[in-house]
Motif scaffolding. Structure first.
Motif, mmCIF file in Angstrom:
data_model
loop_
_atom_site.group_PDB
_atom_site.id
_atom_site.type_symbol
_atom_site.label_atom_id
_atom_site.label_comp_id
_atom_site.label_asym_id
_atom_site.label_seq_id
_atom_site.Cartn_x
_atom_site.Cartn_y
_atom_site.Cartn_z
ATOM 1 N N MET A 79 0.827 -1.214 0.000
ATOM 2 C CA MET A 79 0.000 0.000 0.000
ATOM 3 C C MET A 79 0.857 1.257 0.000
ATOM 4 N N GLU A 80 1.953 1.224 0.767
ATOM 5 C CA GLU A 80 2.804 2.404 0.851
ATOM 6 C C GLU A 80 3.431 2.747 -0.493
ATOM 7 N N ASP A 81 3.698 1.746 -1.324
ATOM 8 C CA ASP A 81 4.265 2.003 -2.640
ATOM 9 C C ASP A 81 3.311 2.864 -3.476
ATOM 10 N N LEU A 82 2.035 2.513 -3.444
ATOM 11 C CA LEU A 82 1.050 3.280 -4.204
ATOM 12 C C LEU A 82 0.857 4.667 -3.610
ATOM 13 N N ALA A 83 0.839 4.743 -2.278
ATOM 14 C CA ALA A 83 0.698 6.047 -1.623
ATOM 15 C C ALA A 83 1.887 6.945 -1.961
ATOM 16 N N ASN A 84 3.084 6.364 -2.028
ATOM 17 C CA ASN A 84 4.259 7.141 -2.400
ATOM 18 C C ASN A 84 4.142 7.666 -3.829
ATOM 19 N N GLY A 85 3.563 6.858 -4.710
ATOM 20 C CA GLY A 85 3.352 7.292 -6.088
ATOM 21 C C GLY A 85 2.393 8.457 -6.173
ATOM 22 N N VAL A 86 1.335 8.399 -5.385
ATOM 23 C CA VAL A 86 0.376 9.510 -5.337
ATOM 24 C C VAL A 86 1.065 10.774 -4.834
ATOM 25 N N MET A 87 1.833 10.638 -3.771
ATOM 26 C CA MET A 87 2.516 11.804 -3.203
ATOM 27 C C MET A 87 3.498 12.409 -4.202
ATOM 28 N N PHE A 88 4.155 11.579 -4.994
ATOM 29 C CA PHE A 88 5.052 12.108 -6.024
ATOM 30 C C PHE A 88 4.270 12.933 -7.037
ATOM 31 N N LEU A 89 3.139 12.415 -7.500
ATOM 32 C CA LEU A 89 2.347 13.131 -8.497
ATOM 33 C C LEU A 89 1.772 14.435 -7.940
ATOM 34 N N LEU A 90 1.644 14.530 -6.634
ATOM 35 C CA LEU A 90 1.155 15.753 -6.004
ATOM 36 C C LEU A 90 2.267 16.766 -5.765
ATOM 37 N N SER A 91 3.503 16.363 -5.977
ATOM 38 C CA SER A 91 4.640 17.229 -5.668
ATOM 39 C C SER A 91 4.914 18.218 -6.795
ATOM 40 N N GLU A 92 5.639 19.267 -6.453
ATOM 41 C CA GLU A 92 6.028 20.271 -7.442
ATOM 42 C C GLU A 92 6.910 19.661 -8.524
ATOM 43 N N GLU A 93 7.712 18.671 -8.148
ATOM 44 C CA GLU A 93 8.605 18.026 -9.111
ATOM 45 C C GLU A 93 7.841 17.336 -10.243
ATOM 46 N N ALA A 94 6.579 16.996 -9.996
ATOM 47 C CA ALA A 94 5.779 16.292 -11.005
ATOM 48 C C ALA A 94 4.804 17.216 -11.729
ATOM 49 N N SER A 95 4.983 18.516 -11.600
ATOM 50 C CA SER A 95 3.992 19.467 -12.113
ATOM 51 C C SER A 95 3.824 19.437 -13.633
ATOM 52 N N MET A 96 4.812 18.919 -14.362
ATOM 53 C CA MET A 96 4.667 18.837 -15.815
ATOM 54 C C MET A 96 4.222 17.460 -16.283
ATOM 55 N N ILE A 97 3.850 16.599 -15.354
ATOM 56 C CA ILE A 97 3.244 15.312 -15.699
ATOM 57 C C ILE A 97 1.733 15.515 -15.727
ATOM 58 N N ARG A 98 1.122 15.320 -16.875
ATOM 59 C CA ARG A 98 -0.303 15.607 -17.028
ATOM 60 C C ARG A 98 -1.015 14.479 -17.769
ATOM 61 N N GLY A 99 -2.109 14.014 -17.218
ATOM 62 C CA GLY A 99 -2.934 13.020 -17.886
ATOM 63 C C GLY A 99 -2.315 11.648 -18.005
ATOM 64 N N GLN A 100 -1.322 11.374 -17.172
ATOM 65 C CA GLN A 100 -0.605 10.099 -17.261
ATOM 66 C C GLN A 100 -1.071 9.115 -16.184
ATOM 67 N N THR A 101 -0.881 7.834 -16.479
ATOM 68 C CA THR A 101 -1.121 6.788 -15.493
ATOM 69 C C THR A 101 0.220 6.186 -15.120
ATOM 70 N N LEU A 102 0.631 6.429 -13.891
ATOM 71 C CA LEU A 102 1.909 5.941 -13.380
ATOM 72 C C LEU A 102 1.728 4.505 -12.883
ATOM 73 N N THR A 103 2.413 3.564 -13.503
ATOM 74 C CA THR A 103 2.292 2.156 -13.127
ATOM 75 C C THR A 103 3.310 1.804 -12.049
ATOM 76 N N ILE A 104 2.804 1.292 -10.936
ATOM 77 C CA ILE A 104 3.651 0.867 -9.822
ATOM 78 C C ILE A 104 3.333 -0.594 -9.550
ATOM 79 N N ASP A 105 4.115 -1.475 -10.140
ATOM 80 C CA ASP A 105 3.804 -2.907 -10.059
ATOM 81 C C ASP A 105 5.046 -3.779 -9.901
ATOM 82 N N GLY A 106 6.200 -3.170 -9.638
ATOM 83 C CA GLY A 106 7.416 -3.961 -9.482
ATOM 84 C C GLY A 106 7.871 -4.612 -10.764
ATOM 85 N N GLY A 107 7.268 -4.212 -11.886
ATOM 86 C CA GLY A 107 7.672 -4.736 -13.187
ATOM 87 C C GLY A 107 6.886 -5.925 -13.698
#
Length: 249
Positions: A216-244
């Protein structure tokens, strides 16, 4: 400046709760939405308030537009603003395609797909008043590949990912960033409803290239990244977090 406010649907337990806790640690006031267990929601609220932020607990079935309106009205009346909306609440009937009934389809699509559209409309109205915000939805690998018994949920999640792209373009002019996070199998309470749960867990443990299951924390970390200023130019994307695991045939 007032504390920013985040609404996480389905946040009394599971992944939604994990996300709400991480947002609280960042100083956000948290709106906890639940559909069934008031006690679980209250327990989550107590833990969140230990970080020195405020909470609002609202019972609402987000598959119903009138309940969505009530939810967002409560947010505005209590906090007067909304900065983050995490579309996490999900449900669905787990059956093969030929065994699905109309009620199964409607229930799944309403909570998983229609909710994003009407919640986003409400969220955009509040976010625009404060110069913008972020919307992140939770999806799953079943949106893009076959999973046993997952027909209705998979289609509903595919709709979430498509709607994420449309919203990202249409809400950009309002200063609102829209993305999604898609996860592999996570051992949550929701997974107990899968008739092939043990098979899913075994495959995830044995085949994930990263050497462990997604947590669960892996997905929560992904959400927090997308909410960060560093991710501000990521738009309309689906970030896959599945360990490959989705890379394997």
């Amino acid at each position: 400046m007032e504390n920013k406010t985040a609404l996480v649907t389905g946040s009394s337990r599971g992944i939604g709760r994990e996300i709400a806790l991480k947002l609280a640690k960042k100083g956000y006031n948290i709106v906890i939405n639940y559909a069934r267990s008031k006690s679980a929601a209250q327990e989550t609220a107590e833990e969140i308030e230990s970080f020195g932020v405020k909470t609002l607990v609202v019972k609402a079935n987000v598959g119903k537009p009138e309940k969505i309106t009530e939810l967002f009205t409560a947010v505005e009346d209590t906090f007067g603003r909304l900065d983050v909306f995490v579309n996490n609440a999900a449900s669905g009937v787990l059956r093969p395609a030929l065994e699905l009934e109309e009620s199964h389809w409607d229930w799944t699509m309403n909570i998983n797909s229609k909710a994003l559209l009407f919640c986003a409309q409400e969220a955009a109205g509040l976010m625009e008043k404060n110069g913008g915000g972020n919307i992140v939805s939770l999806s799953s690998l079943g949106a893009r590949r076959y999973l046993k018994n997952y027909t209705a949920v998979g289609v509903s999640k595919a709709a979430v990912e498509a709607l994420t792209r449309y919203l990202a373009v249409e809400l950009a002019e309002k200063g609102i960033i829209v993305n999604a996070v898609s996860g592999g199998a996570v051992d949550t309470e929701a997974l107990t409803h899968f008739p092939n749960r043990e098979e899913l867990l075994r495959e995830a443990k044995e085949r994930t290239p990263a050497g462990r299951m997604v947590e669960m924390e892996d997905l929560a970390n992904g959400v927090m990244f997308l909410l960060s200023e560093e991710a501000s130019m990521i738009r309309g994307q689906t970030l896959t977090i599945d360990g490959g695991i989705s890379l394997l045939t």
